[in-house]
Design an enzyme around this catalytic site. Structure first.
Site, short mmCIF file in Angstrom:
data_model
loop_
_atom_site.label_atom_id
_atom_site.label_comp_id
_atom_site.label_asym_id
_atom_site.label_seq_id
_atom_site.Cartn_x
_atom_site.Cartn_y
_atom_site.Cartn_z
N HIS A 35 35.29 -37.17 -1.90
CA HIS A 35 34.89 -36.88 -0.46
C HIS A 35 33.66 -36.62 -0.44
CE1 HIS A 35 39.28 -35.01 -0.68
NE2 HIS A 35 39.28 -35.62 0.57
N GLU A 146 38.51 -46.14 0.10
CA GLU A 146 39.39 -47.39 -0.17
C GLU A 146 40.65 -46.84 -1.19
OE1 GLU A 146 36.96 -50.48 -1.92
OE2 GLU A 146 36.32 -51.06 0.24
N GLN A 151 45.94 -46.95 4.43
CA GLN A 151 45.61 -46.02 5.63
C GLN A 151 44.41 -46.49 6.21
OE1 GLN A 151 45.47 -41.61 5.34
NE2 GLN A 151 43.40 -42.26 4.77
#
Length: 251
Positions: A35, A146, A151
């Site tokens: 993140h 990735e 998604q």
């Protein structure tokens, strides 16, 4: 102090006073170095960065998985502070789903493969909440890892299909030193399973075929949902105990 905005109204109000580009990183919290890479890219490429933290119930097909999803608010706040986040959107279910999920976003082809085949309704929940988040935050760019390639591809397709005025930016998978793709779910692995988990990356990169990779993982005690080659990528989902791990690599 980073403003923490808890309702769509508060988020939209903040956004209405912001000038320049906004980079958006949607998350379910339990933030980690993967993140941080998304936030870093957003910071480099935009004037402002918005981070959302919302554990989205509609994308969980397993109530037990939802109940056990890690929540690490203090750690998440520290990571946000360290990575130049301008605002955090931190809504509740009732605020995100005032219709109680009567309306949903659905894709009928690519979403039925891979994870969609094993998690009924999962991508309906993902696309629905992402559409809501995009409408609330109004980002210039949105950043997706990735590791969740299916998604990311579906979100990009949704943005293009609905002529949405933002760019979806893919960011390469961040890995541990031993090759394991970073994931919030990794914290739920037992020490024994954490030691075994890097075999996923090894199998999909070193096997000559998807079938061989699946057999290798099964022989090592993984409960394999799939190992599949689509285009120039190899995708995998496999369980260790109660924890389901996914990954993909270029081939």
């Amino acid at each position: 102090m980073i403003p923490v905005l808890e309702t769509p109204f508060a988020m939209k109000e903040w956004r209405s006073h912001v000038k320049g580009s906004v980079g958006f990183v949607p998350t379910m919290g339990a933030l980690h170095a993967g993140h941080e890479e998304l936030l870093k890219r957003a910071r480099e490429e935009n004037d402002h960065v918005v981070l959302s933290i919302f554990v989205n119930p509609t994308q969980f097909n397993d109530a037990n998985d939802l109940a056990k999803y890690p929540k690490t608010w203090d750690q998440d706040l520290a990571i946000a502070n360290n990575n130049g986040v301008s605002a955090i959107f931190y809504p509740k279910y009732a605020d995100m789903y005032p219709d109680n999920y009567r309306y949903k976003m659905t894709e009928h082809e690519y979403s039925m493969l891979l994870d969609g085949a094993h998690r009924p309704g999962h991508f309906d929940g993902v696309l629905s909440v992402v559409m809501k988040l995009f409408n609330i935050v109004s980002p210039s760019r949105a950043y997706f890892g990735e590791k969740d390639f299916q998604q990311m591809t579906l979100v990009k397709g949704m943005v293009e299909s609905y002529f949405m005025n933002l760019e979806v930016v893919p960011v390469p998978t961040v890995r541990e030193v031993d090759g394991l793709a970073m994931s919030s779910r990794n914290t739920r692995l037992t020490p024994e399973h954490r030691q075994k988990a890097p075999a996923i990356y090894k199998a999909i990169t070193q096997s000559t075929s998807a079938e061989q990779a699946a057999k290798t993982l099964t022989d090592q005690g993984f409960d394999v949902d799939y190992v599949t080659d689509i285009g120039n990528r190899r995708y995998v989902a496999a369980k260790l105990g109660e924890v389901r791990l996914i990954d993909n690599v270029k081939i």
